[in-house]
Design a protein around this motif. Structure first.
Motif, mmCIF file in Angstrom:
data_model
loop_
_atom_site.group_PDB
_atom_site.id
_atom_site.type_symbol
_atom_site.label_atom_id
_atom_site.label_comp_id
_atom_site.label_asym_id
_atom_site.label_seq_id
_atom_site.Cartn_x
_atom_site.Cartn_y
_atom_site.Cartn_z
ATOM 1 N N SER A 1 10.447 -6.082 1.939
ATOM 2 C CA SER A 1 9.910 -7.230 2.682
ATOM 3 C C SER A 1 9.635 -6.862 4.131
ATOM 4 O O SER A 1 8.613 -7.276 4.711
ATOM 5 N N LEU A 2 10.533 -6.087 4.731
ATOM 6 C CA LEU A 2 10.305 -5.660 6.116
ATOM 7 C C LEU A 2 9.055 -4.793 6.217
ATOM 8 O O LEU A 2 8.255 -4.942 7.148
ATOM 9 N N ALA A 3 8.869 -3.894 5.272
ATOM 10 C CA ALA A 3 7.672 -3.051 5.280
ATOM 11 C C ALA A 3 6.416 -3.887 5.087
ATOM 12 O O ALA A 3 5.386 -3.652 5.733
ATOM 13 N N ARG A 4 6.492 -4.868 4.220
ATOM 14 C CA ARG A 4 5.343 -5.745 3.965
ATOM 15 C C ARG A 4 4.948 -6.514 5.222
ATOM 16 O O ARG A 4 3.762 -6.766 5.470
ATOM 17 N N ASN A 5 5.924 -6.849 6.041
ATOM 18 C CA ASN A 5 5.665 -7.637 7.246
ATOM 19 C C ASN A 5 5.445 -6.795 8.496
ATOM 20 O O ASN A 5 5.331 -7.341 9.592
ATOM 21 N N GLY A 6 5.398 -5.454 8.323
ATOM 22 C CA GLY A 6 4.962 -4.626 9.437
ATOM 23 C C GLY A 6 5.962 -3.660 10.023
ATOM 24 O O GLY A 6 5.605 -2.851 10.888
ATOM 25 N N THR B 1 0.842 -1.185 0.000
ATOM 26 C CA THR B 1 0.000 0.000 0.000
ATOM 27 C C THR B 1 0.885 1.245 0.000
ATOM 28 O O THR B 1 2.100 1.174 0.202
ATOM 29 N N ALA B 2 0.249 2.410 -0.176
ATOM 30 C CA ALA B 2 1.010 3.660 -0.153
ATOM 31 C C ALA B 2 1.717 3.838 1.179
ATOM 32 O O ALA B 2 2.874 4.274 1.239
ATOM 33 N N ALA B 3 1.036 3.504 2.279
ATOM 34 C CA ALA B 3 1.656 3.636 3.601
ATOM 35 C C ALA B 3 2.832 2.681 3.753
ATOM 36 O O ALA B 3 3.880 3.043 4.305
ATOM 37 N N GLN B 4 2.677 1.470 3.260
ATOM 38 C CA GLN B 4 3.779 0.514 3.329
ATOM 39 C C GLN B 4 4.944 0.926 2.438
ATOM 40 O O GLN B 4 6.107 0.753 2.810
ATOM 41 N N LEU B 5 4.633 1.491 1.283
ATOM 42 C CA LEU B 5 5.686 1.970 0.395
ATOM 43 C C LEU B 5 6.443 3.132 1.025
ATOM 44 O O LEU B 5 7.668 3.255 0.888
ATOM 45 N N THR B 6 5.712 3.988 1.737
ATOM 46 C CA THR B 6 6.372 5.072 2.471
ATOM 47 C C THR B 6 7.311 4.500 3.522
ATOM 48 O O THR B 6 8.437 4.983 3.704
ATOM 49 N N SER B 7 6.860 3.458 4.212
ATOM 50 C CA SER B 7 7.726 2.817 5.197
ATOM 51 C C SER B 7 8.931 2.161 4.534
ATOM 52 O O SER B 7 10.041 2.167 5.079
#
Length: 469
Positions: free
Chosen positions: A225-230, A180-186
């Motif tokens: 991958s880290l962003a995808r997992n939280g 998501t956009a938020a995850q991509l930002t992370s």
């Protein structure tokens, strides 16, 4: 509250992943992917790539993605590390001006590894590469000092490609992971803690610089991958008090360069594809020499050659002049203004000079050394004014009969103002890939890459690469 620059990058990446890009941009990316794969195949025998391949082989892990040159698959971060190292090992990868960084060598290996492991479509892969490259270039421009025509990153001894490329690789990998956009930002925020690279090797030796793009690709895949997992990253990671740009550039950064006309104007339109396997500062001199050669100029009639270049590049391609006129090795010859001019005047391979012109044997050729000894590099005011938006040169030749001839090159071959034709790009790919695979495979690979926007997929390309290994 207005979105931060990192949030704007995340929003762009999510939007492009959802809506796609125009055919023009995808076609441009496909050409750069073809160029990069050729560079990787040409570098398979290079020692740094062999070291990296041996290292990741010790790590083990899930067989998700292809390391070029191997018939086995590796975890996606490991494959990205190998392929990114291959991509930059010969210094033949594309260059963004005026930031002078190499975006594709970090972003494409990351995107290719994740695209294969997720079975992504060709268009999705091209879109992810386009945005990842754009992010890389814009971060490079944020650290470009317009007043002094210089990269602040490089002035501080940092490799902008390794730093900015990590963030671009993370965005590309995140798009293909469906973040998501938020995850991509992370992912951007996480990657900013991972990018690194110092360029002391450019001064005193060592092969570590060739791994910089591989590590950027590797770290970008991990960050996504880290962003995808939280895991989360700070939204102010770029412009904040302790953010990436202030940490690497001090107060000398332009945050507007990251977001200005984002999604409307593409900084990646300023990417140059190298036609010759040598330092980019030497290319305009080669271009000028080739123009002379096409007129039928007899090198034996030359008594003196003046090579005018931008003042800042003299220390790279002209100093110390004794060594540049008599290169210490084939690799050293690729950073010599006098030698590259001589090689082009006498007739090199490929598009003007080729890999075979930068072997230890080639740089010891008496005819080339004799002509290189007549080359006098100097700073040319007009070239200095244009630099680094272009790497121009003026070649002045004095003949035994008293004639004086001049060729001035303002726009580098392979740049936006003087691009390689599709046929020339294919010629470069054949020259590179032909060092590792046969003509039939070269043609098949080229066709698959060119059709990524229609009926081809990254996994089909990587499967072919494994079969060739």
């Amino acid at each position: 509250m207005n979105p931060t620059p990192a949030e704007q990058l995340g929003a762009l990446a999510e939007r492009v992943a959802r809506d796609g890009l125009p055919a023009r941009l995808r076609a441009d990316v496909a050409g750069r992917v073809l160029d990069l794969l050729g560079n990787c195949l040409a570098a398979l025998s290079e020692r740094p790539a062999e070291v990296v391949a041996a290292t990741v082989g010790e790590w083990g892990g899930a067989p998700d993605a292809t390391a070029i040159g191997s018939a086995t698959r590796l975890p996606a971060p490991s494959a990205a590390l190998v392929n990114g190292t291959l991509a930059h090992s010969l210094d033949f990868d594309d260059t963004h001006m005026p930031s002078v960084l190499h975006p594709s060598a970090a972003v494409v290996p990351a995107a290719l590894a994740v695209a294969e492991s997720t079975d992504a479509s060709g268009p999705s892969f091209l879109d992810a590469v386009a945005v990842g490259v754009e992010v890389t270039c814009r971060l490079g421009m944020a650290g470009y000092d317009e007043q002094h025509a210089n990269s602040v990153y490089f002035d501080r001894g940092q490799h902008a490609t390794a730093i900015c490329g990590t963030v671009g690789a993370a965005v590309a990998a995140g798009m293909l992971r469906g973040l998501t956009a938020a995850q991509l930002t992370s992912a951007v925020g996480i990657a900013c803690s991972m990018g690194s690279g110092v360029i002391e090797a450019n001064r005193t030796g060592g092969t570590v610089k060739r791994v910089h793009c591989g590590w950027a690709a590797h770290a970008g895949v991990v960050a996504a991958s880290l962003a995808r997992n939280g895991l989360t990253g700070p939204p102010t990671v770029l412009e904040g008090r302790f953010g990436l740009l202030r940490a690497f550039c001090g107060d000398q950064f332009d945050i507007d360069a990251v977001t200005r006309d984002l999604g409307e104007r593409w900084e990646s339109d300023r990417i140059f594809v190298k036609p010759y396997p040598c330092n980019h500062f030497t290319h305009a001199g080669v271009d000028a020499a080739l123009r002379f050669r096409r007129t039928g100029l007899d090198p034996s009639a030359i008594t003196e050659i003046t090579l005018g270049v931008p003042e800042p590049v003299l220390r790279t391609i002209a100093e110390p002049i004794e060594d540049k006129r008599r290169p210490l090795s084939g690799y050293h010859g690729a950073f010599s203004g006098p030698y590259t001019v001589a090689a082009a005047l006498l007739g090199g391979g490929g598009l003007g000079v080729s890999h075979e012109d930068f072997t230890d044997r080639a740089v010891a050729d008496p005819a080339r050394l004799a002509l290189a000894a007549r080359v006098y590099p100097l700073a040319d005011p007009e070239c200095t004014r244009i630099f680094p938006h272009q790497f121009p040169a003026v070649l002045t030749v004095r003949l035994a009969n008293g004639d004086v001839l001049e060729e001035r090159v303002r726009h580098n071959r392979g740049g936006p103002e003087n691009p390689l034709t599709p046929e020339e790009l294919t010629t470069k790919f054949r020259m590179n890939a032909g060092r590792a695979v046969d003509d039939a495979a070269v043609g098949e690979l080229s066709g698959l890459v060119r059709r990524l926007d229609s009926d081809s997929e990254p996994a089909v390309i990587t499967a072919l690469l494994r079969s060739l290994a």
